[in-house]
Design an enzyme around this catalytic site. Structure first.
Site, PDB file in Angstrom:
ATOM      1  N   LYS A  73      40.066  52.176  31.924  1.00  0.00           N
ATOM      2  CA  LYS A  73      39.358  52.432  30.671  1.00  0.00           C
ATOM      3  C   LYS A  73      40.342  52.504  29.520  1.00  0.00           C
ATOM      4  CE  LYS A  73      35.361  53.723  28.888  1.00  0.00           C
ATOM      5  NZ  LYS A  73      35.637  52.852  27.747  1.00  0.00           N
ATOM      6  N   LYS A  97      45.894  60.505  29.991  1.00  0.00           N
ATOM      7  CA  LYS A  97      44.809  61.206  29.293  1.00  0.00           C
ATOM      8  C   LYS A  97      43.625  61.438  30.240  1.00  0.00           C
ATOM      9  CE  LYS A  97      44.357  59.488  25.312  1.00  0.00           C
ATOM     10  NZ  LYS A  97      44.055  58.550  24.203  1.00  0.00           N
ATOM     11  N   ASP A 102      40.249  65.111  33.502  1.00  0.00           N
ATOM     12  CA  ASP A 102      39.366  64.896  34.652  1.00  0.00           C
ATOM     13  C   ASP A 102      38.281  63.874  34.393  1.00  0.00           C
ATOM     14  OD1 ASP A 102      40.302  66.305  36.794  1.00  0.00           O
ATOM     15  OD2 ASP A 102      39.506  68.221  36.075  1.00  0.00           O
ATOM     16  N   LYS A 109      44.273  49.222  28.098  1.00  0.00           N
ATOM     17  CA  LYS A 109      44.190  49.096  26.635  1.00  0.00           C
ATOM     18  C   LYS A 109      44.216  47.628  26.273  1.00  0.00           C
ATOM     19  CE  LYS A 109      44.090  51.778  22.955  1.00  0.00           C
ATOM     20  NZ  LYS A 109      43.520  53.123  22.822  1.00  0.00           N
ATOM     21  N   SER A 366      32.956  58.546  26.257  1.00  0.00           N
ATOM     22  CA  SER A 366      32.789  57.204  26.822  1.00  0.00           C
ATOM     23  C   SER A 366      32.377  57.304  28.296  1.00  0.00           C
ATOM     24  CB  SER A 366      34.103  56.416  26.742  1.00  0.00           C
ATOM     25  OG  SER A 366      34.232  55.819  25.477  1.00  0.00           O
TER      26      SER A 366
HETATM   27  P1  NAD Z   1      40.583  53.535  12.313  1.00  0.00           P
HETATM   28  O1  NAD Z   1      40.995  52.132  12.145  1.00  0.00           O
HETATM   29  O2  NAD Z   1      39.139  53.890  12.237  1.00  0.00           O
HETATM   30  O3  NAD Z   1      41.338  54.488  11.255  1.00  0.00           O
HETATM   31  C1  NAD Z   1      42.707  54.489  11.023  1.00  0.00           C
HETATM   32  C2  NAD Z   1      42.902  55.006   9.610  1.00  0.00           C
HETATM   33  O4  NAD Z   1      44.281  55.205   9.365  1.00  0.00           O
HETATM   34  C3  NAD Z   1      42.403  54.007   8.551  1.00  0.00           C
HETATM   35  O5  NAD Z   1      41.652  54.705   7.580  1.00  0.00           O
HETATM   36  C4  NAD Z   1      43.691  53.432   7.967  1.00  0.00           C
HETATM   37  O6  NAD Z   1      43.547  53.017   6.623  1.00  0.00           O
HETATM   38  C5  NAD Z   1      44.632  54.610   8.122  1.00  0.00           C
HETATM   39  N1  NAD Z   1      46.052  54.237   8.186  1.00  0.00           N
HETATM   40  C6  NAD Z   1      46.620  53.203   8.833  1.00  0.00           C
HETATM   41  N2  NAD Z   1      47.948  53.214   8.652  1.00  0.00           N
HETATM   42  C7  NAD Z   1      48.217  54.281   7.880  1.00  0.00           C
HETATM   43  C8  NAD Z   1      49.409  54.844   7.363  1.00  0.00           C
HETATM   44  N3  NAD Z   1      50.602  54.288   7.594  1.00  0.00           N
HETATM   45  N4  NAD Z   1      49.321  55.970   6.612  1.00  0.00           N
HETATM   46  C9  NAD Z   1      48.112  56.543   6.367  1.00  0.00           C
HETATM   47  N5  NAD Z   1      46.952  56.055   6.834  1.00  0.00           N
HETATM   48  C10 NAD Z   1      47.012  54.944   7.590  1.00  0.00           C
HETATM   49  O7  NAD Z   1      41.217  54.008  13.710  1.00  0.00           O
HETATM   50  P2  NAD Z   1      40.792  55.243  14.600  1.00  0.00           P
HETATM   51  O8  NAD Z   1      39.840  54.765  15.608  1.00  0.00           O
HETATM   52  O9  NAD Z   1      40.446  56.385  13.723  1.00  0.00           O
HETATM   53  O10 NAD Z   1      42.150  55.532  15.363  1.00  0.00           O
HETATM   54  C11 NAD Z   1      43.194  56.299  14.806  1.00  0.00           C
HETATM   55  C12 NAD Z   1      44.146  56.722  15.895  1.00  0.00           C
HETATM   56  O11 NAD Z   1      43.428  57.473  16.888  1.00  0.00           O
HETATM   57  C13 NAD Z   1      44.827  55.590  16.661  1.00  0.00           C
HETATM   58  O12 NAD Z   1      46.102  56.008  17.071  1.00  0.00           O
HETATM   59  C14 NAD Z   1      43.935  55.418  17.876  1.00  0.00           C
HETATM   60  O13 NAD Z   1      44.599  54.803  18.967  1.00  0.00           O
HETATM   61  C15 NAD Z   1      43.598  56.859  18.163  1.00  0.00           C
HETATM   62  N6  NAD Z   1      42.386  57.056  18.957  1.00  0.00           N
HETATM   63  C16 NAD Z   1      41.184  56.584  18.553  1.00  0.00           C
HETATM   64  C17 NAD Z   1      40.056  56.835  19.320  1.00  0.00           C
HETATM   65  C18 NAD Z   1      38.674  56.406  18.890  1.00  0.00           C
HETATM   66  O14 NAD Z   1      37.699  56.830  19.530  1.00  0.00           O
HETATM   67  N7  NAD Z   1      38.501  55.640  17.844  1.00  0.00           N
HETATM   68  C19 NAD Z   1      40.170  57.539  20.529  1.00  0.00           C
HETATM   69  C20 NAD Z   1      41.416  58.023  20.913  1.00  0.00           C
HETATM   70  C21 NAD Z   1      42.509  57.779  20.119  1.00  0.00           C
END
Ligand code: NAD
Length: 474
Positions: A73, A97, A102, A109, A366
């Protein structure tokens, strides 16, 4: 041997070095350690798409880190800077993670090298469907073996396109909806998935503040209410975390850092208004209720109680770690603190809640969505009215015995059966609480563990190693 010199470390090497600390604590032998860390398989695809009469070649990846549990996943990101190393690092983080919270999945990815803002909706749909075709044909997409979800640059819309493409390729698969999670609710998604990662960040912080000694250890006192927070990234994760923390826990979001700068308001920013402003203006510059600064990265160093990096990896490095003033770093993004920075911050006594814990809300919900898809029924559908009936009988009985009328508001609460979102939030809250409690237990009971990140890795790696050793893979 890959170089492990400071500043030359890749994302993958950073993750491996963090895992190594736990491997040392556990005393695992070298062969086992290597087998645990490496990715089982990595698919790279290159495919052509006709964009307005011109052929463009797109490059994508899907890495599978572990298959001790199936399906594997992990999210799919659409970004202009991704590479294979990053995808492998993120797949490894997914394994750790899932084991920590669990969730019975392996780690995977995916990524597509693309700047989504350069394409219109139809083009993106075409590209996403083509990428899905590649993944499916090559055995990297199915409800049984590999299940993507949204990540940076993707969301419900892309997941709906992927599920639909898979359905057309495999009409005989009765569980086709379970091939991706994070779908819109009307296309097989689950209520609460979009908010899940941010909601999980909120629950993680709420649990941290339930432990007074931990709060004291982070040089703070009191509860979560009134704490000053700086957040980086107002995307899916950052927006929901900031919104829930400010609206429900009375936290002050004093700075929001985005790509094009930072807005600051020491009295607290109205998160919803900021988001609407960004949607309308495509920038945070000019937001009326805050002071704009060009240097977003510098704002990570602002005086605050809690810093929440929620944008991307490698934001706190050995270059700025010494200047970070937050007392607690809550890693909502994946890999925002590098290995070198982690060492510096630990030495300085700044507490870090690690990414594998903090952002696990996404994969947890999820998991609920995948179960819902496989069971073909909405959570709560069978028992909600029954629970209401029981609640009503209980309320009637209480009124009869006490000879007093229960006020309407209280009565309604008592008789209300749980909806799907209630159950999802309850399951997520429980998951985050238990995971935090397990980490702190490991930290307090093992003298070789000095921080929450190592505690998290020890828990996950022990589970992964046991799982492989039990089934005799080594
Ligand atoms: P997203 O694309 O919705 O949001 C990312 C945000 O960060 C955007 O608003 C973007 O403009 C901003 N951004 C990008 N680079 C930047 C910088 N240098 N400085 C400031 N802002 C910046 O992505 P997301 O889904 O919110 O994911 C964010 C993080 O969380 C990632 O590391 C992702 O792997 C992690 N994550 C996401 C999820 C999920 O369910 N979406 C789950 C687990 C982890």
């Amino acid at each position: 041997m890959p170089s492990t010199k400071p500043e030359k470390l890749t994302f993958r090497q950073n993750v491996d070095l963090m895992a190594d600390r736990a491997i040392k604590v556990l005393g695992l032998e070298e062969g086992v350690a290597q087998a645990l860390k490496c990715c089982d398989s990595v698919l790279q695809v290159k495919f052509p798409v006709d964009i307005s009469g011109k052929i463009q070649i797109f490059t994508g990846w899907r890495a599978v880190h572990s298959t001790h549990r199936l399906p594997a996943k992990g999210g799919i990101r659409f970004a202009p800077y991704v590479n294979q190393d990053e995808v492998e690092a993120l797949a490894a983080l997914m394994s750790y993670k899932c084991a920590l919270v669990d969730v019975p999945f392996g780690g995977s990815k995916g990524a597509l090298l693309i700047d989504p803002v350069q394409y219109n909706r139809d083009e993106l749909q075409h590209i996403t469907r083509r990428y899905t075709l590649e993944l499916s044909r090559k055995g990297f997409l199915s409800p049984a073996t590999n299940v993507p979800a949204p990540d940076v640059g993707t969301g419900e819309r892309e997941m709906a396109w992927m599920a639909d493409t898979y359905k057309h390729l495999h009409p005989e698969d009765v569980n086709y909806l379970g091939c991706v999670t994070g779908k819109p609710v009307r296309h097989g998604g689950i209520r609460g998935r979009t908010e899940a990662t941010g909601r999980g960040v909120q629950y993680a912080l709420q649990e941290f503040f339930r432990h007074k000694e931990d709060v004291k250890h982070a040089n703070m006192s009191g509860g979560l209410g009134g704490k000053c927070v700086v957040i980086q990234g107002l995307g899916n994760v950052g927006y929901h975390a900031a919104k829930f923390l400010s609206e429900e826990d009375d936290v002050k979001i004093i700075a929001i850092i985005e790509r094009d700068g930072v807005i600051v308001n020491k009295r607290g920013l109205p998160v919803e208004k900021v988001l609407q402003f960004i949607i309308k203006n495509k920038t945070i510059k000019g937001f009326p209720d805050g002071k704009f600064g060009k240097n977003g990265a510098k704002a990570l160093e602002m005086e605050c109680d809690i810093l929440i990096p929620a944008a991307m990896e490698g934001q706190i490095t050995r270059q700025n770690a010494n200047r970070i003033k937050a007392k607690l770093i809550v890693e909502a993004a994946n890999g925002p603190v590098t290995f070198e920075a982690d060492k510096i911050l630990n030495k300085r006594g700044i507490v870090m809640m690690p990414d594998t814990f903090v952002n696990a809300g996404g994969v947890t919900v999820s998991y609920f969505e995948w179960i819902r898809n496989l069971s073909h029924i909405r959570f709560g559908r069978m028992e909600r009215r029954y629970d209401e009936l029981q609640g009503r009988q209980y309320a009637d009985m209480l009124e009869e015995v006490t000879d007093k009328k229960i006020p309407d508001g209280k009565r309604n609460k008592l008789i209300r059966g749980a909806t799907e979102i209630d159950l999802v939030r309850s399951g997520l809250d429980d998951t985050m609480r238990l995971a935090y409690q397990k980490m702190r237990e490991a930290l307090l009971s093992n003298k070789k563990i000095h921080d929450l990140r190592t505690a998290a890795f020890v828990i996950s790696i022990k589970k992964l190693a046991n799982s492989y050793l039990d089934i005799g893979v080594f």
